[in-house]
Design a protein around this motif. Structure first.
Motif, short mmCIF file in Angstrom:
data_model
loop_
_atom_site.label_atom_id
_atom_site.label_comp_id
_atom_site.label_asym_id
_atom_site.label_seq_id
_atom_site.Cartn_x
_atom_site.Cartn_y
_atom_site.Cartn_z
N TRP A 196 7.84 11.39 -12.94
CA TRP A 196 8.48 10.08 -13.08
C TRP A 196 7.46 8.96 -13.24
O TRP A 196 7.65 8.06 -14.05
CB TRP A 196 9.34 9.78 -11.83
N THR A 197 6.39 9.03 -12.43
CA THR A 197 5.45 7.89 -12.38
C THR A 197 4.14 8.14 -13.12
O THR A 197 3.38 7.21 -13.38
CB THR A 197 5.10 7.55 -10.92
N GLY A 198 3.84 9.39 -13.41
CA GLY A 198 2.56 9.70 -14.03
C GLY A 198 1.43 9.74 -13.02
O GLY A 198 0.25 9.81 -13.40
N ALA A 199 1.77 9.63 -11.75
CA ALA A 199 0.79 9.66 -10.64
C ALA A 199 -0.39 8.73 -10.93
O ALA A 199 -0.18 7.61 -11.39
CB ALA A 199 0.35 11.10 -10.37
N GLN A 227 0.84 -1.21 0.00
CA GLN A 227 0.00 0.00 0.00
C GLN A 227 0.87 1.26 0.00
O GLN A 227 0.53 2.26 -0.61
CB GLN A 227 -0.94 0.00 1.22
N MET A 228 2.01 1.16 0.71
CA MET A 228 2.93 2.29 0.76
C MET A 228 3.42 2.62 -0.66
O MET A 228 3.42 3.78 -1.09
CB MET A 228 4.11 1.92 1.65
N PHE A 229 3.82 1.59 -1.40
CA PHE A 229 4.30 1.81 -2.76
C PHE A 229 3.15 2.24 -3.68
O PHE A 229 3.37 3.01 -4.63
CB PHE A 229 5.00 0.55 -3.29
N PHE A 230 1.95 1.72 -3.41
CA PHE A 230 0.77 2.11 -4.19
C PHE A 230 0.55 3.62 -4.05
O PHE A 230 0.35 4.34 -5.03
CB PHE A 230 -0.44 1.34 -3.68
N LEU A 231 0.64 4.11 -2.79
CA LEU A 231 0.45 5.54 -2.54
C LEU A 231 1.58 6.37 -3.16
O LEU A 231 1.33 7.45 -3.69
CB LEU A 231 0.36 5.81 -1.03
N LEU A 232 2.79 5.81 -3.12
CA LEU A 232 3.93 6.50 -3.75
C LEU A 232 3.70 6.65 -5.25
O LEU A 232 3.98 7.69 -5.84
CB LEU A 232 5.22 5.71 -3.52
N ALA A 233 3.19 5.57 -5.86
CA ALA A 233 2.96 5.59 -7.31
C ALA A 233 1.86 6.59 -7.66
O ALA A 233 1.89 7.20 -8.73
CB ALA A 233 2.57 4.19 -7.80
#
Lengths: 235, 344
Positions: free
Chosen positions: B148-151, B134-140
């Motif tokens: 970088w990620t396109g949010a 979930q942490m990485f999901f929120l980061l993305a």
């Protein structure tokens, strides 16, 4: 050098909030079979688990050949040459007999080196070598659990209730095997079946309510009916 | 034993042979060129199966072989997808270097996640891994890293090298992903059949028993999570190459549940089962969608319940359990038939 291989000195072990061992002390001499006797709930299994590092004592000391081992994790104690055969036929049910034995190797070739000895003790295991452990009978599973402790070059074997729930004829086979094993290693045996323990052990310790209350030569205990009645409830 | 091994090897080779000629067989039956139309569509369908099969197999190493239940397996899949996307699009790396970076990052990530979470077990471990994912999901999704990620829109238009483009070089992409799935299967099989694999299975059966045999079980669990993480990350990278994008959904709980479903439907602890499960989910999902439209997930739920009820060990697990019985039954029937014809 002392001939004491294992020395447990006044250990206190807690499981959760319960004070299970309240100062257990014992010594196991090299090359002997020492029986740990006592009624259900006396603390025998917890003593073995404390030695093995599975329920580490809060105080007191445990020494293996003079080296302190309390506080060390179970895998390190095993690597020091302590084999543990837990109660309830603790095998890996999904793995084959061969895989169970191979897992116990500490050096490549351990099993090959000791295979003949193990199979001479437990010929049934040869027959079911490639069968999953879970498909074996209760007695065969117990044999496999003991055999596993023999694969590596263990200095001390802790064996918990090997006769539990087994038919008398299987118990006889296990007694014969343990007797042969005693020539090779040192054994601390927990056993409810007094007749079996009496056949095997050189020395004994009696635990009662988490304390070691008496010890001596097994040859003397078999004639001491008052002690047997008082602490073991077996005639 | 030897015969059975040979026959399963033979079955595997037949399957691979079938998959190699599959695009041309479809082309032959439809009369359309192999690089377009229906053949191209079915190549795309199987490409997704191959990628999901590797992802499901990676989950099986963790859950089926080591007994570790993870709710955050999407973390590795999603990180693989974003890593290759960012490196190809923003850093201008070549494909080989980017894939190597995916492997290195997956190793580091698995070790960190493993060291921080494997000290707890069971459902607690599952919850910690869920928190990581979930942490990485929120980061993305975070707008701070949009460049970088396109949010929330995801990383779009990943520049895949022309020689492997899933749109213009579909057939080549098909064979590359087929080879990828086969190589990953062989590697996974090598791991589970090795002495390390046996210790992983021992941990699954009873971790305390493995410890008293002298095994530092945390090390072996770390090996399992690393092997599994690398495989999942590579599957995620190929997924990004196939879709030409990576969006936050690849890091979501749904992606982990997908892996769990594929593993359970196919058969836990069998490697080939989860690969089969990936095929079932992908193809069944497609057919249910064709015949029943948007309500297909509801029907899929019913099919899933039926599979769990009637094939409780998954397709491969149930087959293995029953095949011995079926074999004995067929042998007996053949003998009866022979006896009947000899002495009617």
């Amino acid at each position: 050098m002392s001939d004491v291989l294992l020395e447990v000195d006044t250990i206190h072990t807690f499981i959760g909030q319960f004070h299970i061992l309240e100062g257990v002390s014992l010594k196991v001499r090299t090359g002997s079979i020492t029986a740990l006797l006592g009624r259900n709930g006396a603390g025998k299994t917890t003593t073995l688990r404390s030695i093995m590092g599975l329920n580490p004592p809060r105080s007191g000391s445990i020494r293996l050949a003079g080296e302190p081992i309390n506080g060390r994790p179970a895998y390190e104690i095993a690597q020091l040459g302590v084999g543990y055969v837990p109660e309830h036929r603790a095998i890996f049910r999904d793995l084959t007999v061969e895989e169970n034995l191979r897992l116990a190797e500490r050096k490549r070739g351990d099993l090959a080196k000791r295979s003949d000895f193990i199979m001479s003790l437990f010929p049934d295991l040869k027959r079911f070598y490639r069968h999953p452990g879970g498909k074996l009978s209760g007695g065969q599973q117990q044999m496999l659990a003991i055999a596993r402790a023999l694969v590596a070059d263990n200095r001390l074997l802790l064996i918990d209730e090997p006769s539990e729930g087994l038919a008398p004829i299987i118990v006889e086979q296990i007694v014969a095997a343990l007797r042969q094993m005693a020539a090779e290693t040192t054994i601390l045996l927990v056993e409810q079946n007094f007749a079996m323990a009496a056949q095997l052990a050189d020395e004994y310790y009696i635990l009662d309510d988490g304390r070691s209350v008496q010890h001596g030569r097994m040859a003397d205990l078999v004639h001491d009916h008052a002690t047997i009645d008082k602490y073991l409830g077996a005639g | 034993m030897r015969d059975r091994f040979t026959s399963s090897q033979w079955a595997g080779l037949t399957l691979i042979g079938g998959l190699i000629i599959f695009p041309f067989v479809v082309s032959l039956f439809t009369g359309q060129p192999v690089e377009s139309g229906v053949p191209k569509f079915w190549q795309g369908m199987l490409i997704q199966v191959f990628i999901l099969a590797v992802f499901a197999m990676s989950y099986d190493i963790l859950m089926g072989y080591t007994g570790i239940l993870s709710f955050g397996h999407a973390l590795f899949f999603g990180t693989g997808a974003y890593t290759i996307g960012i490196l190809l699009k923003h850093a201008g790396w070549d494909l080989g270097s980017a894939l190597l970076a995916v492997i290195v990052i997956a190793i580091i990530q698995s070790l960190i996640v493993g060291l921080l979470s494997l000290r707890v077990s069971g459902v607690y471990f599952a919850m910690v891994t869920l928190a990581f994912a979930q942490m990485f999901f929120l980061l993305a999704e975070a707008t701070d890293f949009r460049q970088w990620t396109g949010a929330e829109d995801g990383l779009q238009s990943i520049p895949v090298p022309a020689w492997i483009s899933p749109t213009t070089e579909r057939l080549r992409f098909y064979y590359v992903t087929l080879a990828f799935a086969i190589i990953m299967y062989l590697l996974a099989r090598q791991v589970v059949n090795s002495p390390t694999g046996r210790v992983m299975m021992a941990i699954r059966d009873n971790e305390t028993r493995a410890k008293v045999l002298g095994y530092h079980t945390l090390t072996f669990k770390l090996i399992a999570i690393t092997v599994s993480g690398v495989m999942a990350a590579l599957a995620g990278a190929f997924n990004a190459l196939w879709n030409l994008n990576a969006n936050p959904a690849v890091l979501g709980v749904g992606t982990t549940i997908n892996a769990l479903l594929m593993t359970i439907i196919g058969g836990v602890g069998s490697l080939i089962g989860p690969m089969l499960g990936a095929g079932v989910i992908q193809l069944l999902g497609y057919w249910l969608n064709v015949f029943f439209g948007p309500s297909w997930p509801l029907l899929f739920g019913i099919v899933y319940i039926l599979i769990v009820l009637f094939l409780p060990y998954g397709i491969v697990g149930t087959w293995r359990l029953r095949s011995a019985g079926w074999l004995a039954m067929w042998r007996e029937r053949s003998r009866s038939l022979i006896r009947f014809f000899n002495h009617p």
